[in-house]
Write an enzyme that holds these catalytic residues in place. Structure first.
Site, PDB file in Angstrom:
ATOM      1  N   THR A   1       0.834  -1.194   0.000  1.00 56.33           N
ATOM      2  CA  THR A   1       0.000   0.000   0.000  1.00 56.33           C
ATOM      3  C   THR A   1       0.869   1.244   0.000  1.00 56.33           C
ATOM      4  O   THR A   1       1.817   1.341   0.785  1.00 56.33           O
ATOM      5  CB  THR A   1      -0.904  -0.037   1.248  1.00 56.33           C
ATOM      6  OG1 THR A   1      -1.805  -1.123   1.068  1.00 56.33           O
ATOM      7  CG2 THR A   1      -1.668   1.234   1.443  1.00 56.33           C
TER       8      THR A   1
ATOM      9  N   TYR B   1      -7.455  -9.032   7.499  1.00 58.70           N
ATOM     10  CA  TYR B   1      -8.509  -8.285   6.802  1.00 58.70           C
ATOM     11  C   TYR B   1      -9.715  -9.207   6.541  1.00 58.70           C
ATOM     12  O   TYR B   1      -9.731 -10.337   7.025  1.00 58.70           O
ATOM     13  CB  TYR B   1      -7.943  -7.652   5.524  1.00 58.70           C
ATOM     14  CG  TYR B   1      -6.901  -6.598   5.855  1.00 58.70           C
ATOM     15  CD1 TYR B   1      -7.297  -5.374   6.391  1.00 58.70           C
ATOM     16  CD2 TYR B   1      -5.546  -6.846   5.708  1.00 58.70           C
ATOM     17  CE1 TYR B   1      -6.348  -4.411   6.746  1.00 58.70           C
ATOM     18  CE2 TYR B   1      -4.599  -5.894   6.059  1.00 58.70           C
ATOM     19  CZ  TYR B   1      -5.007  -4.679   6.578  1.00 58.70           C
ATOM     20  OH  TYR B   1      -4.078  -3.739   6.938  1.00 58.70           O
TER      21      TYR B   1
ATOM     22  N   HIS C   1      -6.743 -10.754  -1.408  1.00 55.30           N
ATOM     23  CA  HIS C   1      -6.049 -10.488  -0.139  1.00 55.30           C
ATOM     24  C   HIS C   1      -6.784 -11.217   0.993  1.00 55.30           C
ATOM     25  O   HIS C   1      -7.762 -10.720   1.534  1.00 55.30           O
ATOM     26  CB  HIS C   1      -6.006  -8.980   0.120  1.00 55.30           C
ATOM     27  CG  HIS C   1      -5.074  -8.577   1.229  1.00 55.30           C
ATOM     28  ND1 HIS C   1      -4.565  -9.465   2.148  1.00 55.30           N
ATOM     29  CD2 HIS C   1      -4.548  -7.365   1.575  1.00 55.30           C
ATOM     30  CE1 HIS C   1      -3.774  -8.816   2.994  1.00 55.30           C
ATOM     31  NE2 HIS C   1      -3.749  -7.542   2.659  1.00 55.30           N
TER      32      HIS C   1
ATOM     33  N   GLN D   1      -4.081  -6.685  -6.439  1.00 56.61           N
ATOM     34  CA  GLN D   1      -4.447  -7.366  -5.190  1.00 56.61           C
ATOM     35  C   GLN D   1      -5.796  -6.821  -4.729  1.00 56.61           C
ATOM     36  O   GLN D   1      -5.918  -5.661  -4.347  1.00 56.61           O
ATOM     37  CB  GLN D   1      -3.406  -7.152  -4.091  1.00 56.61           C
ATOM     38  CG  GLN D   1      -3.716  -8.090  -2.918  1.00 56.61           C
ATOM     39  CD  GLN D   1      -2.971  -7.803  -1.647  1.00 56.61           C
ATOM     40  OE1 GLN D   1      -2.883  -6.637  -1.231  1.00 56.61           O
ATOM     41  NE2 GLN D   1      -2.432  -8.828  -1.013  1.00 56.61           N
TER      42      GLN D   1
ATOM     43  N   ARG E   1      -3.678 -14.802  -1.185  1.00 60.40           N
ATOM     44  CA  ARG E   1      -2.664 -14.554  -0.157  1.00 60.40           C
ATOM     45  C   ARG E   1      -3.274 -14.890   1.193  1.00 60.40           C
ATOM     46  O   ARG E   1      -4.394 -14.467   1.489  1.00 60.40           O
ATOM     47  CB  ARG E   1      -2.220 -13.090  -0.184  1.00 60.40           C
ATOM     48  CG  ARG E   1      -0.963 -12.876   0.622  1.00 60.40           C
ATOM     49  CD  ARG E   1      -0.421 -11.460   0.489  1.00 60.40           C
ATOM     50  NE  ARG E   1       1.023 -11.517   0.406  1.00 60.40           N
ATOM     51  CZ  ARG E   1       1.848 -10.620   0.928  1.00 60.40           C
ATOM     52  NH1 ARG E   1       1.399  -9.546   1.539  1.00 60.40           N
ATOM     53  NH2 ARG E   1       3.155 -10.756   0.833  1.00 60.40           N
TER      54      ARG E   1
ATOM     55  N   HIS F   1      -3.354 -11.304   6.858  1.00 62.81           N
ATOM     56  CA  HIS F   1      -3.036 -10.189   7.770  1.00 62.81           C
ATOM     57  C   HIS F   1      -4.205  -9.657   8.606  1.00 62.81           C
ATOM     58  O   HIS F   1      -4.130  -8.561   9.132  1.00 62.81           O
ATOM     59  CB  HIS F   1      -2.384  -9.011   7.002  1.00 62.81           C
ATOM     60  CG  HIS F   1      -1.219  -9.437   6.158  1.00 62.81           C
ATOM     61  ND1 HIS F   1      -0.647  -8.643   5.214  1.00 62.81           N
ATOM     62  CD2 HIS F   1      -0.511 -10.588   6.130  1.00 62.81           C
ATOM     63  CE1 HIS F   1       0.342  -9.277   4.617  1.00 62.81           C
ATOM     64  NE2 HIS F   1       0.438 -10.478   5.170  1.00 62.81           N
TER      65      HIS F   1
HETATM   66  C1  FMN Z   1       4.537  -0.097   3.283  1.00 59.37           C
HETATM   67  C2  FMN Z   1       3.973  -1.485   3.244  1.00 59.37           C
HETATM   68  C3  FMN Z   1       2.693  -1.679   2.731  1.00 59.37           C
HETATM   69  C4  FMN Z   1       2.143  -2.973   2.665  1.00 59.37           C
HETATM   70  N1  FMN Z   1       0.893  -3.154   2.103  1.00 59.37           N
HETATM   71  C5  FMN Z   1       0.410  -4.406   1.900  1.00 59.37           C
HETATM   72  C6  FMN Z   1      -0.791  -4.631   1.146  1.00 59.37           C
HETATM   73  O1  FMN Z   1      -1.439  -3.706   0.613  1.00 59.37           O
HETATM   74  N2  FMN Z   1      -1.215  -5.909   0.997  1.00 59.37           N
HETATM   75  C7  FMN Z   1      -0.539  -6.974   1.543  1.00 59.37           C
HETATM   76  O2  FMN Z   1      -0.962  -8.128   1.383  1.00 59.37           O
HETATM   77  N3  FMN Z   1       0.615  -6.780   2.239  1.00 59.37           N
HETATM   78  C8  FMN Z   1       1.113  -5.554   2.392  1.00 59.37           C
HETATM   79  N4  FMN Z   1       2.339  -5.376   3.029  1.00 59.37           N
HETATM   80  C9  FMN Z   1       3.135  -6.555   3.423  1.00 59.37           C
HETATM   81  C10 FMN Z   1       4.137  -6.914   2.316  1.00 59.37           C
HETATM   82  O3  FMN Z   1       3.494  -7.355   1.135  1.00 59.37           O
HETATM   83  C11 FMN Z   1       5.129  -8.027   2.759  1.00 59.37           C
HETATM   84  O4  FMN Z   1       4.403  -9.205   3.015  1.00 59.37           O
HETATM   85  C12 FMN Z   1       5.917  -7.639   4.002  1.00 59.37           C
HETATM   86  O5  FMN Z   1       6.454  -6.334   3.875  1.00 59.37           O
HETATM   87  C13 FMN Z   1       7.054  -8.629   4.241  1.00 59.37           C
HETATM   88  O6  FMN Z   1       7.942  -8.645   3.150  1.00 59.37           O
HETATM   89  P1  FMN Z   1       9.381  -7.887   3.254  1.00 59.37           P
HETATM   90  O7  FMN Z   1      10.033  -8.423   4.498  1.00 59.37           O
HETATM   91  O8  FMN Z   1      10.086  -8.285   1.992  1.00 59.37           O
HETATM   92  O9  FMN Z   1       9.102  -6.436   3.352  1.00 59.37           O
HETATM   93  C14 FMN Z   1       2.886  -4.089   3.135  1.00 59.37           C
HETATM   94  C15 FMN Z   1       4.177  -3.876   3.655  1.00 59.37           C
HETATM   95  C16 FMN Z   1       4.718  -2.596   3.712  1.00 59.37           C
HETATM   96  C17 FMN Z   1       6.122  -2.430   4.237  1.00 59.37           C
END
Ligand code: FMN
Length: 383
Positions: free
Chosen positions: A34, A188, A183, A109, A236, A186
């Site tokens: 996001t 939701y 999605h 997504q 997911r 997490h």
């Molecule tokens: C700024 C930010 C926004 C995120 N927004 C979403 C999202 O919209 N949908 C989702 O499924 N996960 C979201 N996540 C989780 C990421 O997709 C990812 O699973 C998480 O950051 C772990 O991966 P990483 O360690 O490579 O960052 C977000 C993570 C961050 C840091």
């Protein structure tokens, strides 16, 4: 490179993947993130450039930031893009065309936040109360304490949301997206049905883990019905929730099978197994990761995610906002070894790719010294 350097060849990450209609040039996936750069739910030119840059740098598959379906309480923030309405969809079409021109592939997504509509930040239909399986919300989003906020969703409410997901899938299909991701992670809405803490229903949408998949099953079937038999549908899911990193949907491989079986039968092609550390053992008694178990049980394409290429795990905004928080580039050796063994098929990269649009190219070319660190400060300017 903070942790041990890289010693393995990166070939396992840059093999193509072909499965039916899906054809990816490599195994690097951009994780959904996001951005909150939309205006009134519509993305602008900077979003188009943001995705294009990552496709140009060789990301195999982009999964977009969460984008909300057409339901009155699907989101709370107008800075998050919609996936309905001509204005929002033509902005998405521009993203899609640019990514395709750059040789990339892209799934939107599709998202409904359910009970996670924070009262302080509701800018979209503020008079409407949030929707969830049992109407249980979290007064503090960082703590797993629930409170009755709304009535449980009625069967009509459920049917309307199922329709709205199906309609969004149809938009994606007609626009020419390469697939969709639902999605279901997490904490939701879809996950609120999966999770026994938030799903206390005693009808056919509640009960054991198998019954708690019914809402997702209906959504998947509707998405399939409104697209095509070979249109890639991803789901997911996660054990962890924003409100509780230690939460568990399933505690054993046996329970995990009961969770996955109806989802596979409904038509999921790709499971995106969201963990905070991709290598963590999912269950006691085996080293296999969540993505590894998913592939073993279902035989479907699986995506692993969580701290790929960074030495710190993903935290809530509150923790990351602490001054000095920084995640440094780390070795990919373990990831490469797991990909070589085909424990899972694809690796999603979140924060490392948020801060560095050229991550895939740098890794492919072995330019380790050029990889960037991630901190919340850089996140604000995500280029
Ligand atoms: C700024 C930010 C926004 C995120 N927004 C979403 C999202 O919209 N949908 C989702 O499924 N996960 C979201 N996540 C989780 C990421 O997709 C990812 O699973 C998480 O950051 C772990 O991966 P990483 O360690 O490579 O960052 C977000 C993570 C961050 C840091």
């Amino acid at each position: 490179m903070a942790e041990g350097g890289n010693s393995r060849p990166v070939d396992a990450l840059f093999r193509p993947l072909r499965a039916g209609r899906l054809s990816l040039s490599n195994r690097v996936v951009m994780a959904p993130m996001t951005r909150e750069h939309a205006q009134n739910g519509v993305m602008g030119a900077d979003n188009v450039a943001y995705y294009r840059r990552r496709a140009e740098a060789g990301v195999g598959l982009i999964i977009t930031e969460g984008t909300w379906i057409d339901h009155a309480v699907a989101s709370d923030r107008l800075a998050i893009p919609r996936f309905y309405g001509e204005d929002a969809l033509s902005a998405w079409k521009a993203v899609l065309d640019e990514v395709h021109q750059a040789g990339g592939r892209i799934f939107p997504q599709l998202w409904h936040v359910g009970m996670i509509r924070t009262p302080q930040s509701v800018a979209w239909n503020p008079e409407r109360s949030p929707a969830g399986p049992s109407g249980l919300g979290f007064p503090d989003i960082n703590s797993p304490r629930t409170e009755q906020i709304s009535p449980p969703m009625s069967r009509d409410d459920i049917a309307a949301v199922v329709q709205a997901f199906g309609q969004a899938a149809e938009h994606a299909y007609r626009l020419g997206f390469d697939g969709i991701e639902l999605h279901g992670a997490h904490g939701y809405l879809i996950d609120q049905f999966f999770w026994d803490l938030t799903n206390r229903r005693d009808d056919e949408y509640g009960g054991g883990i198998r019954e708690r998949t019914r809402f997702a099953v209906e959504i998947i079937r509707e998405c399939r019905r409104r697209t095509a038999p070979d249109f890639p549908i991803g789901l997911r899911f996660s054990q962890w929730k924003s409100a509780d990193y230690e939460a568990k949907l399933v505690r054993s491989p046996r329970e995990f099978e009961q969770f996955l079986e109806p989802l596979v039968a409904a038509g999921v092609d790709i499971f995106h197994c969201s963990t905070r550390r991709y290598w963590d053992a999912a269950f006691a008694g085996s080293e296999l990761s969540l993505a590894g178990w998913t592939k073993k049980i279902t035989g479907k394409i699986t995506i692993a995610v969580g701290a790929v290429g960074l030495d710190q795990v993903h935290q809530t905004r509150r923790v990351e906002a602490v001054a000095g928080y920084k995640a440094q580039p780390s070795s990919l050796d373990r990831l490469l070894e797991m990909l070589e063994r085909d424990e899972f098929d694809l690796a999603a990269v979140g924060r490392a790719m948020l801060v560095d649009h050229a991550w895939a190219r740098k890794v492919r070319d072995g330019n380790w010294a050029e990889l960037l660190s991630y901190s919340t400060d850089v996140r604000e300017i995500m280029y």
